[in-house]
Design a protein around this motif. Sequence first.
Motif, PDB file in Angstrom:
ATOM      1  N   MET A 179      -4.900  10.146  -6.415  1.00 39.70           N
ATOM      2  CA  MET A 179      -5.463   9.356  -7.509  1.00 39.70           C
ATOM      3  C   MET A 179      -5.463   7.853  -7.237  1.00 39.70           C
ATOM      4  N   THR A 180      -4.521   7.378  -6.446  1.00 44.76           N
ATOM      5  CA  THR A 180      -4.435   5.950  -6.190  1.00 44.76           C
ATOM      6  C   THR A 180      -5.011   5.543  -4.842  1.00 44.76           C
ATOM      7  N   GLY A 181      -5.115   6.486  -3.917  1.00 44.94           N
ATOM      8  CA  GLY A 181      -5.549   6.149  -2.570  1.00 44.94           C
ATOM      9  C   GLY A 181      -4.451   5.493  -1.745  1.00 44.94           C
ATOM     10  N   LEU A 182      -3.222   5.530  -2.258  1.00 50.85           N
ATOM     11  CA  LEU A 182      -2.077   4.947  -1.564  1.00 50.85           C
ATOM     12  C   LEU A 182      -1.146   6.040  -1.068  1.00 50.85           C
ATOM     13  N   VAL A 183      -0.234   5.672  -0.201  1.00 49.49           N
ATOM     14  CA  VAL A 183       0.732   6.622   0.346  1.00 49.49           C
ATOM     15  C   VAL A 183       1.996   6.612  -0.507  1.00 49.49           C
ATOM     16  N   VAL A 184       2.411   7.783  -0.971  1.00 46.10           N
ATOM     17  CA  VAL A 184       3.682   7.907  -1.687  1.00 46.10           C
ATOM     18  C   VAL A 184       4.714   8.251  -0.622  1.00 46.10           C
ATOM     19  N   ASP A 185       5.571   7.294  -0.294  1.00 45.06           N
ATOM     20  CA  ASP A 185       6.507   7.532   0.796  1.00 45.06           C
ATOM     21  C   ASP A 185       7.917   7.894   0.348  1.00 45.06           C
ATOM     22  N   ARG A 186       8.185   7.780  -0.967  1.00 42.61           N
ATOM     23  CA  ARG A 186       9.519   8.154  -1.433  1.00 42.61           C
ATOM     24  C   ARG A 186       9.463   8.539  -2.897  1.00 42.61           C
ATOM     25  N   GLY A 246       0.784  -1.228   0.000  1.00 40.36           N
ATOM     26  CA  GLY A 246       0.000   0.000   0.000  1.00 40.36           C
ATOM     27  C   GLY A 246       0.817   1.281   0.000  1.00 40.36           C
ATOM     28  N   ARG A 247       2.106   1.154  -0.272  1.00 46.12           N
ATOM     29  CA  ARG A 247       2.998   2.317  -0.295  1.00 46.12           C
ATOM     30  C   ARG A 247       3.688   2.390  -1.656  1.00 46.12           C
ATOM     31  N   ILE A 248       3.926   3.598  -2.106  1.00 47.31           N
ATOM     32  CA  ILE A 248       4.501   3.818  -3.433  1.00 47.31           C
ATOM     33  C   ILE A 248       5.881   4.443  -3.302  1.00 47.31           C
TER      34      ILE A 248
END
Length: 123
Positions: A97-104, A63-65
């Motif tokens: 847009m994805t509902g996910l967390v962009v962590d990096r 769930g992380r990008i």
Amino acid sequence: MTVEAPERRGTTVVADRAVQRIAEQVVSGLGGVGGAARRILGVPLGADDPEQPANVTARVRDGRIRLAVELSVDYPDPVSRTTRAARERLVRDVGEMTGLVVDRVDITVTALHSDRSRERSLA
């Protein structure tokens, strides 16, 4: 109509390629940035082109990008300000847009482009 409990509905999986395409669209909408030549072992395959889209690689895990972006920056725009704005926009827009967390978001600037370098490439 019966509503299933969330844990029984299943999961939504967003593919790396889908996130990559979304991130490419976000970057293409930014001012002051352009594309980067594809590279193999650090050797460019062609020239960096401000008219081409940036190269984006996306990885989705748990769930992380994580995004890796190669782009060029318009000269004389400040590189640090331009990349900071790109990073902030990617985190916000791709996350929404994805509902996910962009962590990096790793950004590599491969070239600086000026009006003069564009004139030379057109000649």
